[in-house]
Design a protein around this motif. Structure first.
Motif, PDB file in Angstrom:
ATOM      1  N   UNK A   1       0.826  -1.186   0.000  1.00  0.00           N
ATOM      2  CA  UNK A   1       0.000   0.000   0.000  1.00  0.00           C
ATOM      3  C   UNK A   1       0.877   1.259   0.000  1.00  0.00           C
ATOM      4  N   UNK A   2       1.957   1.209   0.748  1.00  0.00           N
ATOM      5  CA  UNK A   2       2.844   2.360   0.842  1.00  0.00           C
ATOM      6  C   UNK A   2       3.513   2.647  -0.504  1.00  0.00           C
ATOM      7  N   UNK A   3       3.891   1.603  -1.221  1.00  0.00           N
ATOM      8  CA  UNK A   3       4.525   1.780  -2.521  1.00  0.00           C
ATOM      9  C   UNK A   3       3.570   2.441  -3.511  1.00  0.00           C
ATOM     10  N   UNK A   4       2.325   2.014  -3.527  1.00  0.00           N
ATOM     11  CA  UNK A   4       1.327   2.620  -4.416  1.00  0.00           C
ATOM     12  C   UNK A   4       1.132   4.095  -4.071  1.00  0.00           C
ATOM     13  N   UNK A   5       1.090   4.405  -2.788  1.00  0.00           N
ATOM     14  CA  UNK A   5       0.939   5.796  -2.350  1.00  0.00           C
ATOM     15  C   UNK A   5       2.139   6.631  -2.793  1.00  0.00           C
ATOM     16  N   UNK A   6       3.335   6.092  -2.638  1.00  0.00           N
ATOM     17  CA  UNK A   6       4.540   6.821  -3.024  1.00  0.00           C
ATOM     18  C   UNK A   6       4.612   7.051  -4.535  1.00  0.00           C
ATOM     19  N   UNK A   7       4.159   6.087  -5.319  1.00  0.00           N
ATOM     20  CA  UNK A   7       4.113   6.266  -6.774  1.00  0.00           C
ATOM     21  C   UNK A   7       3.111   7.359  -7.141  1.00  0.00           C
ATOM     22  N   UNK A   8       1.951   7.343  -6.501  1.00  0.00           N
ATOM     23  CA  UNK A   8       0.962   8.399  -6.744  1.00  0.00           C
ATOM     24  C   UNK A   8       1.497   9.764  -6.330  1.00  0.00           C
ATOM     25  N   UNK A   9       2.204   9.823  -5.211  1.00  0.00           N
ATOM     26  CA  UNK A   9       2.791  11.088  -4.765  1.00  0.00           C
ATOM     27  C   UNK A   9       3.794  11.608  -5.787  1.00  0.00           C
ATOM     28  N   UNK A  10       4.633  10.718  -6.312  1.00  0.00           N
ATOM     29  CA  UNK A  10       5.598  11.108  -7.336  1.00  0.00           C
ATOM     30  C   UNK A  10       4.886  11.678  -8.572  1.00  0.00           C
ATOM     31  N   UNK A  11       3.863  10.992  -9.044  1.00  0.00           N
ATOM     32  CA  UNK A  11       3.119  11.461 -10.218  1.00  0.00           C
ATOM     33  C   UNK A  11       2.393  12.771  -9.929  1.00  0.00           C
ATOM     34  N   UNK A  12       1.889  12.918  -8.712  1.00  0.00           N
ATOM     35  CA  UNK A  12       1.223  14.156  -8.296  1.00  0.00           C
ATOM     36  C   UNK A  12       2.198  15.334  -8.363  1.00  0.00           C
ATOM     37  N   UNK A  13       3.385  15.139  -7.847  1.00  0.00           N
ATOM     38  CA  UNK A  13       4.391  16.199  -7.880  1.00  0.00           C
ATOM     39  C   UNK A  13       4.845  16.512  -9.305  1.00  0.00           C
ATOM     40  N   UNK A  14       4.963  15.494 -10.132  1.00  0.00           N
ATOM     41  CA  UNK A  14       5.330  15.719 -11.533  1.00  0.00           C
ATOM     42  C   UNK A  14       4.241  16.538 -12.242  1.00  0.00           C
ATOM     43  N   UNK A  15       2.977  16.227 -11.972  1.00  0.00           N
ATOM     44  CA  UNK A  15       1.877  16.989 -12.577  1.00  0.00           C
ATOM     45  C   UNK A  15       1.929  18.466 -12.205  1.00  0.00           C
ATOM     46  N   UNK A  16       2.133  18.743 -10.914  1.00  0.00           N
ATOM     47  CA  UNK A  16       2.229  20.147 -10.498  1.00  0.00           C
ATOM     48  C   UNK A  16       3.475  20.806 -11.057  1.00  0.00           C
ATOM     49  N   UNK A  17       4.568  20.064 -11.180  1.00  0.00           N
ATOM     50  CA  UNK A  17       5.799  20.624 -11.748  1.00  0.00           C
ATOM     51  C   UNK A  17       5.614  21.002 -13.212  1.00  0.00           C
ATOM     52  N   UNK A  18       4.853  20.210 -13.941  1.00  0.00           N
ATOM     53  CA  UNK A  18       4.574  20.528 -15.343  1.00  0.00           C
ATOM     54  C   UNK A  18       3.805  21.838 -15.436  1.00  0.00           C
ATOM     55  N   UNK A  19       2.807  21.995 -14.593  1.00  0.00           N
ATOM     56  CA  UNK A  19       2.005  23.233 -14.615  1.00  0.00           C
ATOM     57  C   UNK A  19       2.875  24.419 -14.201  1.00  0.00           C
ATOM     58  N   UNK A  20       3.606  24.280 -13.117  1.00  0.00           N
ATOM     59  CA  UNK A  20       4.421  25.382 -12.605  1.00  0.00           C
ATOM     60  C   UNK A  20       5.515  25.771 -13.587  1.00  0.00           C
ATOM     61  N   UNK A  21       6.301  24.809 -14.005  1.00  0.00           N
ATOM     62  CA  UNK A  21       7.401  25.102 -14.913  1.00  0.00           C
ATOM     63  C   UNK A  21       6.945  25.621 -16.265  1.00  0.00           C
ATOM     64  N   UNK A  22       5.920  24.986 -16.804  1.00  0.00           N
ATOM     65  CA  UNK A  22       5.410  25.421 -18.103  1.00  0.00           C
ATOM     66  C   UNK A  22       4.824  26.818 -18.061  1.00  0.00           C
TER      67      UNK A  22
END
Length: 115
Positions: free
Chosen positions: A1-22
């Motif tokens: 369960x923790x691994x799935x949460x950490x993968x989602x957290x990584x993707x969540x941060x990447x999504x916000x980084x795309x919006x912010x950086x772009x």
């Protein structure tokens, strides 16, 4: 369960980084970056999935519902602004891009500072 949460957290941060950086890169041109819609939808969907996973798990900490509500409202407003700017690119102004940038920074600050 923790691994799935950490993968989602990584993707969540990447999504916000795309919006912010772009948005930072295209702010002077008064247009939205090509990946902004994909980035915000990634951040929104993974954020909702993370909350659901945290609520369902015994090993993860229960999320702060007030913090989640604030972050969700900000994410929905940013999503609406990006969808509007994507559908009507001729209506995108520096103010709209600045609002997206500012709300994205506020959302990241709420995530990092609010305990």
């Amino acid at each position: 369960m923790r691994l799935a949460y950490d993968i989602l957290l990584f993707l969540h941060l990447v999504g916000w980084a795309i919006v912010l950086g772009g948005t930072i890169v295209t702010l002077r041109e008064a247009r939205l970056p090509k990946g902004a819609l994909h980035g915000i939808l990634t951040a929104l969907v993974t954020g909702i999935a993370m909350v659901g996973l945290a609520q369902a798990s015994d090993e993860l900490r229960d999320p702060n519902n007030a913090k989640i509500a604030v972050k969700l409202v900000i994410a929905l407003v940013v999503t609406g602004l990006i969808v509007y700017g994507t559908r009507r690119p001729e209506k995108v102004t520096r103010g709209l891009a600045g609002a997206i940038l500012g709300l994205t920074v506020v959302n990241v600050a709420v995530a990092a500072i609010w305990r």
